[in-house]
Design an enzyme around this catalytic site. Structure first.
Site, short mmCIF file in Angstrom:
data_model
loop_
_atom_site.label_atom_id
_atom_site.label_comp_id
_atom_site.label_asym_id
_atom_site.label_seq_id
_atom_site.Cartn_x
_atom_site.Cartn_y
_atom_site.Cartn_z
N CYS A 1 -6.28 -4.10 26.00
CA CYS A 1 -7.42 -3.20 26.75
C CYS A 1 -8.21 -2.40 25.60
O CYS A 1 -7.82 -1.41 24.93
CB CYS A 1 -6.89 -2.01 27.80
SG CYS A 1 -8.28 -1.09 28.35
N CYS B 1 -14.77 -4.27 30.52
CA CYS B 1 -13.53 -4.91 30.02
C CYS B 1 -13.61 -5.57 28.67
O CYS B 1 -14.39 -6.30 28.42
CB CYS B 1 -13.21 -5.78 31.09
SG CYS B 1 -11.62 -6.76 30.45
#
Length: 287
Positions: A79, A223
């Site tokens: 992430c 993202c």
């Protein structure tokens, strides 16, 4: 009996709009369970896209071992936006460069400005087994979505940035029915570990508009790993250079796929607040 997470401090931040929590468990033996992550997400004000749990480093020279949880309690190996938030949190300790171990490998970060950080996301994985896909394909740059999904483009590019990504290039990303197509493609039979689903619109060779459905989370404002995967997919297809601005609903990221194969992501973070975990969150949750 007290739960080991009772009253622990937790930071709420965002990385280009990606809703992030940072929970520091360094010095503790406790490993966050999926049901505990879901319980935290259900608390008022603590709903997250990803929760970054920091543990004591396992190797000399590293700053922490990092586990990443999606809102449904599942684990993610990467992430980028959350990693920038971790970099900001540890910068408060005077650390402007970090070495963070993850399930996807080592991640290094560097502070560029007060709230701007660069994350070395490592090398993309491009083989069908590495991504992984459920069947062999000769070229992951262009794969037929079979069986087809109604309303979805027929072909996509597959990339792993530590987690699997399906990148679709479209004429107008804003017209894509993300809420409908995202969950169908995330759980498509081609993806044994599910997939992050991106719809990318080329504005110029160095400018890409992007909307993302994250596995285990849903539609998100940003993202980081999807932005990296999209740049790699665009460059492999000859649609872009090896560096570009990625425009996401929550903000812009700069992605650079270097000659040494490492993908660097640079972008902002925003500190929102720090609080402590209310013991009532964990009532009935087994540690």
């Amino acid at each position: 009996m007290a739960h080991p997470l009772d009253h622990l401090p937790i930071l709420r931040m965002n990385g280009a709009g990606n809703e992030i929590l940072v929970l520091d468990l360094r010095g503790s033996e406790h490993e966050l369970a999926p049901q505990e992550a879901r319980a935290i997400a259900s608390a008022p004000g603590l709903r997250f896209d990803q929760l970054m749990a920091l543990h004591s480093p396992r190797r000399p020279g590293d700053d922490a071992f990092m586990r990443i949880y999606n809102v449904d309690g599942s684990l993610s190996a990467a992430c980028g936006n959350g990693t920038r938030c971790v970099a900001y949190a540890l910068a408060r300790e005077g650390k402007n460069t970090l070495r963070l171990e993850t399930d996807a490998g080592l991640v290094e970060t560097r502070r560029q400005a007060d709230t701007v950080f660069t994350v070395d996301m490592g090398c993309p994985r491009l083989g069908w087994r590495e991504i992984p896909l459920a069947r062999a394909v000769e070229d992951t740059r262009e794969i037929t979505l079979d069986p087809p999904v109604a309303g979805a483009p027929a072909r996509f590019c597959a990339v792993s940035m530590g987690n699997p990504h399906a990148v679709f290039f479209v004429d107008n990303a804003m017209l894509v029915d993300l809420e409908s197509l995202g969950p169908c493609i995330e759980r498509h039979p081609l993806f044994p570990e599910r997939a992050n689903v991106s719809f990318a619109q080329m504005l110029a060779r160095d400018d890409i508009l992007l909307r993302v459905w994250e596995r285990g989370t849903g539609a998100t404002k940003a993202c980081g790993s999807a932005a990296c995967a999209t740049l790699v997919a665009a460059a492999r297809a000859g649609r872009s250079e090896r560096a570009a601005r990625l425009r996401l609903p929550g903000g812009d990221l700069t992605i650079d796929w270097r000659a040494d194969d490492h993908v660097l992501m640079t972008g902002p973070v925003e500190f929102e607040f720090e609080t402590t975990l209310d013991p009532r969150i964990f009532q009935g949750v087994v540690a």
